[in-house]
Write a protein that holds these residues in place. Structure first.
Motif, mmCIF file in Angstrom:
data_model
loop_
_atom_site.group_PDB
_atom_site.id
_atom_site.type_symbol
_atom_site.label_atom_id
_atom_site.label_comp_id
_atom_site.label_asym_id
_atom_site.label_seq_id
_atom_site.Cartn_x
_atom_site.Cartn_y
_atom_site.Cartn_z
ATOM 1 N N HIS A 62 36.319 33.426 37.307
ATOM 2 C CA HIS A 62 35.822 34.400 38.278
ATOM 3 C C HIS A 62 36.172 35.845 37.935
ATOM 4 O O HIS A 62 36.045 36.732 38.784
ATOM 5 C CB HIS A 62 36.263 34.059 39.713
ATOM 6 N N ALA A 63 36.628 36.092 36.695
ATOM 7 C CA ALA A 63 36.822 37.479 36.256
ATOM 8 C C ALA A 63 35.451 38.149 36.202
ATOM 9 O O ALA A 63 34.424 37.486 36.046
ATOM 10 C CB ALA A 63 37.488 37.516 34.882
ATOM 11 N N ALA A 64 35.447 39.447 36.317
ATOM 12 C CA ALA A 64 34.190 40.196 36.284
ATOM 13 C C ALA A 64 33.506 40.044 34.934
ATOM 14 O O ALA A 64 34.162 39.953 33.897
ATOM 15 C CB ALA A 64 34.457 41.671 36.557
ATOM 16 N N SER A 65 32.183 40.036 34.969
ATOM 17 C CA SER A 65 31.400 40.070 33.732
ATOM 18 C C SER A 65 31.401 41.511 33.220
ATOM 19 O O SER A 65 31.804 42.441 33.926
ATOM 20 C CB SER A 65 29.968 39.636 34.014
ATOM 21 N N GLU A 66 30.907 41.702 32.018
ATOM 22 C CA GLU A 66 30.829 43.061 31.479
ATOM 23 C C GLU A 66 29.935 43.944 32.351
ATOM 24 O O GLU A 66 30.288 45.082 32.653
ATOM 25 C CB GLU A 66 30.314 43.044 30.037
ATOM 26 N N ASP A 67 28.785 43.425 32.767
ATOM 27 C CA ASP A 67 27.888 44.214 33.618
ATOM 28 C C ASP A 67 28.550 44.572 34.938
ATOM 29 O O ASP A 67 28.404 45.697 35.435
ATOM 30 C CB ASP A 67 26.580 43.466 33.874
ATOM 31 N N GLU A 68 29.266 43.616 35.526
ATOM 32 C CA GLU A 68 29.957 43.873 36.791
ATOM 33 C C GLU A 68 31.045 44.927 36.616
ATOM 34 O O GLU A 68 31.189 45.832 37.437
ATOM 35 C CB GLU A 68 30.556 42.557 37.304
#
Length: 189
Positions: free
Chosen positions: A131-137
């Protein structure tokens, strides 16, 4: 992938370019610096005093400074801005509740006149945690969507554009940051 030790050199030498490891506390600055030095993962206490190590990046020698990231030590960051050649800004991609705080610090750095031409590598760390942020997020929350310069070899020599790019990484899994440092090395003289 290159062996981890390709970045570290412990021999003394002449004056070298300076890289600052910045970011709020618990984002991975000290973990990466010590991993690059010792090639092992160790739990660290929060950084209270600036530390430095000599690194090799793409056959160039640099001094990397881990300045810490808690509220108190952030006040000394400015003392290290003169003659800095690059900034590596760490963001904990898992700790989404602190994105606003991290963005505030990043915005202050990016708007500081003394850093106006300094290349910035943004490392979104801890992508190994579910649930870590994606690059886009991460780009969205850091206000970097459409503001980065590209991950390849981009010639910015005749422009007023500051090199700025996001690389996602996991320091504990030893992935992602080598590519970021390779990208950064092309913009450091």
């Amino acid at each position: 992938m290159l062996p981890l030790g390709w970045l570290v050199n412990t021999q003394a030498s002449q004056k070298q370019p300076k890289i600052l490891f910045l970011g709020i506390d618990n984002s991975g600055k000290t973990t990466l610096l010590h991993m690059l030095k010792d090639e092992r993962l160790v739990q660290h206490q929060p950084t209270q005093h600036p530390t430095s190590e000599e690194l090799y990046i793409e056959k160039k020698k640099f001094n990397a400074f881990d300045l810490g990231g808690n509220h108190i030590v952030r006040r000394v960051w400015k003392d290290y801005f003169p003659k800095v050649d690059a900034v590596v800004y760490f963001v904990d991609a898992y700790d989404k509740e602190r994105f606003e705080e991290s963005k505030k610090e990043l915005d202050a750095l990016l708007s500081d006149e003394s850093l106006a031409t300094v290349p910035f590598l943004i490392l979104g760390n801890k992508i190994d945690i579910p649930h870590a942020a994606s690059e886009d997020e991460l780009r969205y929350h850091m206000g970097l969507t459409n503001f980065t310069t590209g991950k390849g070899r981009v010639n910015l020599a005749n422009s007023n554009v500051r090199p700025l790019e996001v690389f996602m990484c996991s320091i504990v899994r030893k992935m992602g940051y080598v590519e970021g440092f390779k990208w950064l090395s092309q913009y450091i003289k």
